[in-house]
Design a protein around this motif. Structure first.
Motif, PDB file in Angstrom:
ATOM      1  N   THR A   1       6.811  -2.963   7.978  1.00  0.00           N
ATOM      2  CA  THR A   1       7.843  -1.996   8.371  1.00  0.00           C
ATOM      3  C   THR A   1       7.378  -1.059   9.490  1.00  0.00           C
TER       4      THR A   1
ATOM      5  N   PRO B   1       0.818  -1.218   0.000  1.00  0.00           N
ATOM      6  CA  PRO B   1       0.000   0.000   0.000  1.00  0.00           C
ATOM      7  C   PRO B   1       0.854   1.271   0.000  1.00  0.00           C
TER       8      PRO B   1
ATOM      9  N   ARG C   1       4.716   9.042   7.835  1.00  0.00           N
ATOM     10  CA  ARG C   1       5.939   9.090   7.024  1.00  0.00           C
ATOM     11  C   ARG C   1       5.742   9.957   5.783  1.00  0.00           C
TER      12      ARG C   1
ATOM     13  N   GLY D   1       9.373   2.039  -2.285  1.00  0.00           N
ATOM     14  CA  GLY D   1      10.359   2.749  -3.105  1.00  0.00           C
ATOM     15  C   GLY D   1      11.724   2.790  -2.443  1.00  0.00           C
TER      16      GLY D   1
ATOM     17  N   ALA E   1       2.970   4.458   0.659  1.00  0.00           N
ATOM     18  CA  ALA E   1       3.955   4.899   1.656  1.00  0.00           C
ATOM     19  C   ALA E   1       4.380   3.812   2.640  1.00  0.00           C
ATOM     20  N   ALA E   2       4.369   2.566   2.194  1.00  0.00           N
ATOM     21  CA  ALA E   2       4.802   1.454   3.049  1.00  0.00           C
ATOM     22  C   ALA E   2       6.322   1.362   3.127  1.00  0.00           C
ATOM     23  N   GLY E   3       7.002   1.964   2.157  1.00  0.00           N
ATOM     24  CA  GLY E   3       8.462   1.874   2.095  1.00  0.00           C
ATOM     25  C   GLY E   3       8.936   1.090   0.873  1.00  0.00           C
TER      26      GLY E   3
ATOM     27  N   ALA F   1      14.676  -2.912   7.425  1.00  0.00           N
ATOM     28  CA  ALA F   1      13.775  -3.344   6.352  1.00  0.00           C
ATOM     29  C   ALA F   1      14.589  -3.725   5.109  1.00  0.00           C
TER      30      ALA F   1
ATOM     31  N   SER G   1      13.312  -0.022  11.214  1.00  0.00           N
ATOM     32  CA  SER G   1      14.047   1.102  10.631  1.00  0.00           C
ATOM     33  C   SER G   1      14.242   0.807   9.143  1.00  0.00           C
TER      34      SER G   1
ATOM     35  N   ASP H   1       8.412  -1.915  -8.332  1.00  0.00           N
ATOM     36  CA  ASP H   1       7.530  -1.784  -7.180  1.00  0.00           C
ATOM     37  C   ASP H   1       6.204  -1.162  -7.594  1.00  0.00           C
TER      38      ASP H   1
HETATM   39  O1  CDP Z   1       7.254   3.701  -2.129  1.00  0.00           O
HETATM   40  P1  CDP Z   1       6.311   3.828  -0.975  1.00  0.00           P
HETATM   41  O2  CDP Z   1       5.209   4.796  -1.242  1.00  0.00           O
HETATM   42  O3  CDP Z   1       5.797   2.507  -0.498  1.00  0.00           O
HETATM   43  O4  CDP Z   1       7.116   4.397   0.281  1.00  0.00           O
HETATM   44  P2  CDP Z   1       8.497   5.215   0.348  1.00  0.00           P
HETATM   45  O5  CDP Z   1       8.388   6.423  -0.485  1.00  0.00           O
HETATM   46  O6  CDP Z   1       9.632   4.285   0.123  1.00  0.00           O
HETATM   47  O7  CDP Z   1       8.545   5.575   1.904  1.00  0.00           O
HETATM   48  C1  CDP Z   1       7.718   6.575   2.453  1.00  0.00           C
HETATM   49  C2  CDP Z   1       8.489   7.287   3.544  1.00  0.00           C
HETATM   50  O8  CDP Z   1       8.659   6.396   4.665  1.00  0.00           O
HETATM   51  C3  CDP Z   1       9.881   7.743   3.137  1.00  0.00           C
HETATM   52  O9  CDP Z   1      10.070   9.052   3.626  1.00  0.00           O
HETATM   53  C4  CDP Z   1      10.810   6.775   3.836  1.00  0.00           C
HETATM   54  O10 CDP Z   1      12.034   7.351   4.190  1.00  0.00           O
HETATM   55  C5  CDP Z   1      10.022   6.384   5.055  1.00  0.00           C
HETATM   56  N1  CDP Z   1      10.324   5.035   5.584  1.00  0.00           N
HETATM   57  C6  CDP Z   1      10.583   4.868   6.915  1.00  0.00           C
HETATM   58  O11 CDP Z   1      10.567   5.843   7.646  1.00  0.00           O
HETATM   59  N2  CDP Z   1      10.854   3.620   7.445  1.00  0.00           N
HETATM   60  C7  CDP Z   1      10.868   2.537   6.666  1.00  0.00           C
HETATM   61  N3  CDP Z   1      11.118   1.326   7.193  1.00  0.00           N
HETATM   62  C8  CDP Z   1      10.595   2.703   5.289  1.00  0.00           C
HETATM   63  C9  CDP Z   1      10.318   3.978   4.783  1.00  0.00           C
END
Ligand code: CDP
Ligand code: CDP
Length: 203
Positions: free
Chosen positions: A181, A10, A134, A16, A12-14, A189, A185, A106
């Motif tokens: 996640t 989903p 986040r 990217g 902003a899960a991390g 991850a 951290s 992704d």
């Molecule tokens: O790509 P997606 O929308 O899934 O997420 P992302 O852009 O990779 O991550 C969203 C934000 O969460 C970024 O600012 C990352 O730095 C942060 N993040 C985090 O704080 N902890 C993680 N384990 C992964 C991502």
């Protein structure tokens, strides 16, 4: 040799962050497939017809600088329910996935629809509150004025639409490795993802 890593989950899960780190670690190419839908959504916001916009999408459209806004994210998830929009983007993604030297893609449907034969599949998730916080911090750092409440509403509305659509809904592939996640951290991850992929590389 081709080797495909499919990373779904989903908003902003991390995905990217993990994708970029994994691609750098293994020397694989990376495609953020959300950008394809965001680029189509951005064109629709300026009056284009969604299917025509998807069929005419070009590489430079992925570099437009407004693609990371919540407004474009919403527009992306609305065009992403249209079967013909998705169909217009399949060939590009599948060709990218099978390029020589390895690829990380992704998105939402990579392990289920785009690359069901991917050698490694990860499903990255976290609670909606953690994800929204986040994304809020990320947008605020870039000078966007969206409030916490607005960002949480965007994330929840997209999750709902992405999960419940008929075409290529967001869901973990049966053989995907789940990485939550919420309490990890970025380093942990990424380490987890790297270890899972390493275990699947040909000897
Ligand atoms: O790509 P997606 O929308 O899934 O997420 P992302 O852009 O990779 O991550 C969203 C934000 O969460 C970024 O600012 C990352 O730095 C942060 N993040 C985090 O704080 N902890 C993680 N384990 C992964 C991502
Ligand atoms: O970065 P974030 O996870 O917030 O969004 P994104 O990955 O850029 O995706 C934006 C929107 O595009 C999603 O909410 C989905 O509706 C759509 N999308 C999709 O349907 N299929 C994909 N493979 C990637 C994105």
């Amino acid at each position: 040799m081709s080797f495909t890593v499919a990373i779904d989950g989903p908003a902003a899960a991390g995905k990217g962050t993990i994708s970029k780190a994994v691609a750098a670690h293994f020397g694989f190419a990376h495609l953020d497939t959300g950008l394809l839908y965001r680029a189509v959504g951005a064109k629709v916001l300026t009056g284009a017809e969604p299917i025509a916009a998807a069929e005419a999408l070009m590489a430079e459209d992925l570099e437009a600088d407004n693609l990371r806004t919540p407004e474009v994210a919403q527009a992306a998830s609305k065009v992403a329910v249209i079967a013909e929009v998705r169909a217009a983007l399949v060939a590009f993604q599948q060709t990218f996935a099978r390029r020589a030297g390895g690829a990380v893609l992704d998105g939402r449907d990579i392990g289920t629809v785009i690359c069901p034969d991917a050698e490694a599949k990860l499903f990255v998730t976290a609670s909606a509150e953690v994800r929204a916080e986040r994304r809020y911090l990320e947008l605020a750092a870039k000078g966007h004025k969206d409030t916490r409440e607005e960002v949480l509403a965007d994330v929840k509305a997209r999750d709902e639409r992405d999960t419940n659509r008929a075409e290529a809904p967001l869901k973990a592939a049966d053989n995907a490795i789940l990485i939550d996640t919420s309490d990890l951290s970025i380093e942990d991850a990424v380490a987890r993802a790297v270890a899972e992929i390493e275990a699947r590389l040909p000897a």
